[in-house]
Write a protein that holds these residues in place. Structure first.
Motif, PDB file in Angstrom:
ATOM      1  N   CYS A 129     -11.407  14.490  -9.752  1.00 54.46           N
ATOM      2  CA  CYS A 129     -12.057  13.621  -8.759  1.00 54.46           C
ATOM      3  C   CYS A 129     -11.729  12.167  -9.039  1.00 54.46           C
ATOM      4  N   GLU A 130     -10.470  11.857  -9.092  1.00 54.37           N
ATOM      5  CA  GLU A 130     -10.052  10.475  -9.310  1.00 54.37           C
ATOM      6  C   GLU A 130      -9.134  10.057  -8.181  1.00 54.37           C
ATOM      7  N   ILE A 131      -9.343   8.835  -7.709  1.00 51.46           N
ATOM      8  CA  ILE A 131      -8.482   8.290  -6.660  1.00 51.46           C
ATOM      9  C   ILE A 131      -7.193   7.826  -7.314  1.00 51.46           C
ATOM     10  N   PRO A 132      -6.033   8.210  -6.778  1.00 52.91           N
ATOM     11  CA  PRO A 132      -4.767   7.771  -7.359  1.00 52.91           C
ATOM     12  C   PRO A 132      -4.630   6.250  -7.311  1.00 52.91           C
ATOM     13  N   ILE A 133      -3.894   5.709  -8.237  1.00 51.17           N
ATOM     14  CA  ILE A 133      -3.691   4.268  -8.313  1.00 51.17           C
ATOM     15  C   ILE A 133      -2.953   3.801  -7.062  1.00 51.17           C
ATOM     16  N   GLY A 134      -3.487   2.748  -6.428  1.00 54.08           N
ATOM     17  CA  GLY A 134      -2.897   2.204  -5.217  1.00 54.08           C
ATOM     18  C   GLY A 134      -3.499   2.780  -3.951  1.00 54.08           C
ATOM     19  N   CYS A 135      -4.368   3.794  -4.085  1.00 55.55           N
ATOM     20  CA  CYS A 135      -4.976   4.424  -2.915  1.00 55.55           C
ATOM     21  C   CYS A 135      -6.461   4.083  -2.812  1.00 55.55           C
ATOM     22  N   GLU A 136      -6.910   3.032  -3.482  1.00 53.19           N
ATOM     23  CA  GLU A 136      -8.328   2.710  -3.563  1.00 53.19           C
ATOM     24  C   GLU A 136      -8.960   2.463  -2.199  1.00 53.19           C
ATOM     25  N   GLY A 137      -8.286   1.779  -1.300  1.00 49.87           N
ATOM     26  CA  GLY A 137      -8.881   1.483  -0.011  1.00 49.87           C
ATOM     27  C   GLY A 137      -8.636   2.567   1.019  1.00 49.87           C
ATOM     28  N   LYS A 168       0.849  -1.192   0.000  1.00 50.84           N
ATOM     29  CA  LYS A 168       0.000   0.000   0.000  1.00 50.84           C
ATOM     30  C   LYS A 168       0.884   1.241   0.000  1.00 50.84           C
ATOM     31  N   ARG A 169       0.383   2.242  -0.656  1.00 48.17           N
ATOM     32  CA  ARG A 169       1.128   3.492  -0.693  1.00 48.17           C
ATOM     33  C   ARG A 169       0.947   4.226   0.620  1.00 48.17           C
ATOM     34  N   THR A 170       1.966   4.977   0.989  1.00 47.44           N
ATOM     35  CA  THR A 170       1.888   5.745   2.236  1.00 47.44           C
ATOM     36  C   THR A 170       1.611   7.219   1.970  1.00 47.44           C
ATOM     37  N   ASP A 171       1.661   7.657   0.721  1.00 48.32           N
ATOM     38  CA  ASP A 171       1.456   9.071   0.410  1.00 48.32           C
ATOM     39  C   ASP A 171       0.039   9.363  -0.095  1.00 48.32           C
ATOM     40  N   CYS A 172      -0.922   8.500   0.236  1.00 46.13           N
ATOM     41  CA  CYS A 172      -2.297   8.680  -0.227  1.00 46.13           C
ATOM     42  C   CYS A 172      -3.027   9.697   0.649  1.00 46.13           C
ATOM     43  N   PRO A 173      -3.813  10.603   0.032  1.00 46.70           N
ATOM     44  CA  PRO A 173      -4.619  11.515   0.844  1.00 46.70           C
ATOM     45  C   PRO A 173      -5.787  10.760   1.471  1.00 46.70           C
ATOM     46  N   SER A 174      -6.295  11.253   2.581  1.00 46.85           N
ATOM     47  CA  SER A 174      -7.406  10.563   3.233  1.00 46.85           C
ATOM     48  C   SER A 174      -8.728  10.817   2.492  1.00 46.85           C
TER      49      SER A 174
END
Length: 146
Positions: A132-140, A112-118
């Protein structure tokens, strides 16, 4: 005519008074039932309700346990299948081309990525449109906020 109106007023007052006395009488007769406490009937109802709640909760927990077991089995199958596919790919590459050396591949599916926004703000606004797109790897991890 004066006597008729007096007679009508008297009958009306007499009717209202008798109705009030009748209501008061039945109210006094019923007052003993108002303050009478029947704990056994209430206790039986409460116990039955608790028993129903316990059985419903038990059924729900059993269903959740079955679902979690199925999910765990599916995850195990996926992990075994994905690791065997990686090993199969590594062995086929060595058998087809003998001049190259194979490097073992470490398959880690749960990175999992650690730089994903909440969250990402997708509220409509005036002016420039927002992404309005969730970055790849930040889906959950990242949620869209509307």
């Amino acid at each position: 005519m004066d006597e008729e109106t007096k007679k009508k007023k008297f009958l009306m007052k007499l009717g209202i008074a008798s109705l009030m006395i009748l209501v008061l009488f039945f109210w006094i007769l019923n007052i003993k039932n108002v303050f009478k406490n029947n704990p056994s009937a209430e206790n039986i109802k409460d116990q039955a309700q608790w028993q129903d709640l316990r059985t419903d909760f038990g059924k729900t927990v059993d269903k959740m346990t079955e679902s979690l077991d199925k999910i765990a089995e599916t995850n195990e199958k996926l992990k075994n299948a994905s690791s065997s596919e990686v090993q199969d790919n590594a062995t086929t590459s060595t058998s087809t081309d003998t001049s190259t050396t194979t490097i073992p591949v470490n398959f880690v599916p749960d990175t999992k990525r650690t730089d994903c926004p909440s969250y990402i703000n997708c509220m409509p606004s005036i002016g420039e449109a927002r992404q309005c797109e969730i970055p790849i790897g930040c889906e959950g991890i990242t949620e869209l906020v509307y």
